[in-house]
Design a protein around this motif. Sequence first.
Motif, PDB file in Angstrom:
ATOM      1  N   HIS A 199      80.475  62.735 -16.149  1.00  0.00           N
ATOM      2  CA  HIS A 199      80.965  61.679 -17.028  1.00  0.00           C
ATOM      3  C   HIS A 199      81.881  60.732 -16.256  1.00  0.00           C
ATOM      4  O   HIS A 199      82.584  61.144 -15.327  1.00  0.00           O
ATOM      5  N   LYS A 222      80.068  56.932 -23.642  1.00  0.00           N
ATOM      6  CA  LYS A 222      78.999  56.728 -24.629  1.00  0.00           C
ATOM      7  C   LYS A 222      77.808  57.664 -24.440  1.00  0.00           C
ATOM      8  O   LYS A 222      76.806  57.540 -25.145  1.00  0.00           O
ATOM      9  N   SER A 223      77.914  58.598 -23.501  1.00  0.00           N
ATOM     10  CA  SER A 223      76.796  59.490 -23.223  1.00  0.00           C
ATOM     11  C   SER A 223      77.049  60.900 -23.731  1.00  0.00           C
ATOM     12  O   SER A 223      78.180  61.324 -23.953  1.00  0.00           O
ATOM     13  N   CYS A 225      75.882  64.737 -22.420  1.00  0.00           N
ATOM     14  CA  CYS A 225      75.295  65.435 -21.272  1.00  0.00           C
ATOM     15  C   CYS A 225      75.059  66.901 -21.596  1.00  0.00           C
ATOM     16  O   CYS A 225      75.860  67.529 -22.294  1.00  0.00           O
ATOM     17  N   GLU A 237      70.958  63.704 -19.763  1.00  0.00           N
ATOM     18  CA  GLU A 237      71.955  62.735 -20.201  1.00  0.00           C
ATOM     19  C   GLU A 237      71.326  61.895 -21.288  1.00  0.00           C
ATOM     20  O   GLU A 237      70.300  61.255 -21.078  1.00  0.00           O
ATOM     21  N   ASN A 239      71.500  58.843 -23.779  1.00  0.00           N
ATOM     22  CA  ASN A 239      72.131  57.542 -23.985  1.00  0.00           C
ATOM     23  C   ASN A 239      71.499  56.860 -25.179  1.00  0.00           C
ATOM     24  O   ASN A 239      70.276  56.738 -25.253  1.00  0.00           O
TER      25      ASN A 239
END
Length: 487
Positions: A199, A222-223, A225, A237, A239
């Motif tokens: 991150h 904003k991800s 994982c 990941e 998105n």
Amino acid sequence: MDNYIVFGSYDNSVCVWNFATGVQLQQLNGHTKGVTSVAFSPDSNFIVSGSWDNSVFVWNLATGVKLWQLNGHTDGVSSVAFSPDSKHIVSGSYDNSVHVWNSATGVELQWLNRHTSGVTSVAFSPDSNYIVSGSRDKSVRVWNSATGVELQQLNGHTESVTSVAFSPDGNYIVSGSYDKSVCVWNSVTGVELQQLNGHTEIVTSVAFSSDGNYIVSGSYDKSVCVWDAATGVELQEFNGHTGKVSSVAFSPDGNYIVSGSWDKSVCVWDSATGVELQQFNGHTGQVSSVAFSPDSNYIVSGSWDKSVRVWNFAIGVELQQLKGHTEIVTSVAFSPDGKYIVSGSCDKSVCIWDSATGVELQQLNGHMGEVSSVAFSPDGKYIVSGSYDNSVRVWNSATSVELRQLNRHTSAVMSVAFSSDSNYIVSSSYDKSVHVWDSATGVELQQLNGHTDSVTSVAFSPDSNYIVSGSYDKSVRVWNSATHVEL
């Protein structure tokens, strides 16, 4: 060497004294700025000095002649040392690097550049095979002196590391820090055995899969994982969110992941493929917390819009909107049997709801600050809550009576969770620590230190053997819950 003392000074000089007689034997002049560090060679024939003028000098003690001027650093040199075999010199600098030099020729052999802030201290191991360095980046690093390969990064200090040294047998490293602590590390294994980095912003939420094989994390980047819990390898990941991810959770069957975001949405993902399966929109404020029901059919979410919402995952329909909190809802969870929902809020209260009807059954009052995190014990008998009043509280879920108040954190408690057998509680805080408690007695069993910033989320693995934590320092860490060693 036993008869002499060497001093470096901000008057730019290096002085050698016979400490038995008090006579000054040499004054070595050549540096153009303050001298920060000096050391004798093991045979006492030479002296090395480092200076704010970015240089390292090697001197002949008997004659006072400067033999070498080692140039390569681009900022002040903070620390210098000879290897025990006298063959090499190591220097650390505020240019963030460690340099290794041939002491006989002055040739630079290695340039170690992994620290992200000024290097404050360097030392060789007794066998000359390893170098340890401490830095303003709060880390201690161990290097192979011959190859320059970084072997260990020891993270635990919460402020700049000021001093490092090996033990005489080379088995241990000691470090001192601006955080007022002294730490001792195993030089072979290092305290930190696993750190998950990927991150690029604050990690807000972490959770284990039901089989304990995977970890999911959400971040301000904003991800979402997914990691292999054993190896620390990033597997996926996800998105899709357009705002910061605030909360993540695995479904009990491990097939799905739910995430809540500052973009006001709740997303459901296929945990194996990363495909987004559902996006629930309805909240009018940032989503702060999400959780699956025990049968994986329902999702509950809490929001800055002060509401708790229940969603049917399969068809994507909102089933309930639970209103009662007068401030932001910070945390939500299902009871183990799925019949109840617990929620915590900035209004300082903990509420228990009937998940089928949406009726508020109980309101637990006692916290003196905003409630940040809530959870049911796996046996359904207890509720744990953490608050900005720095406390962790344990409640009887049937009677709503407060049973225990756990006070050891020195700042706001951000996250709480039970172990799978309901015997232990883990909590994390803005004070950068993770605490483990006996849920029956309230006794603190362990304080886990390693994060360098506020710890936002904690969870036990399904078998309770491990604890995972996420932090504002952008890292996800895994700990052995029995030994409390960071894995």
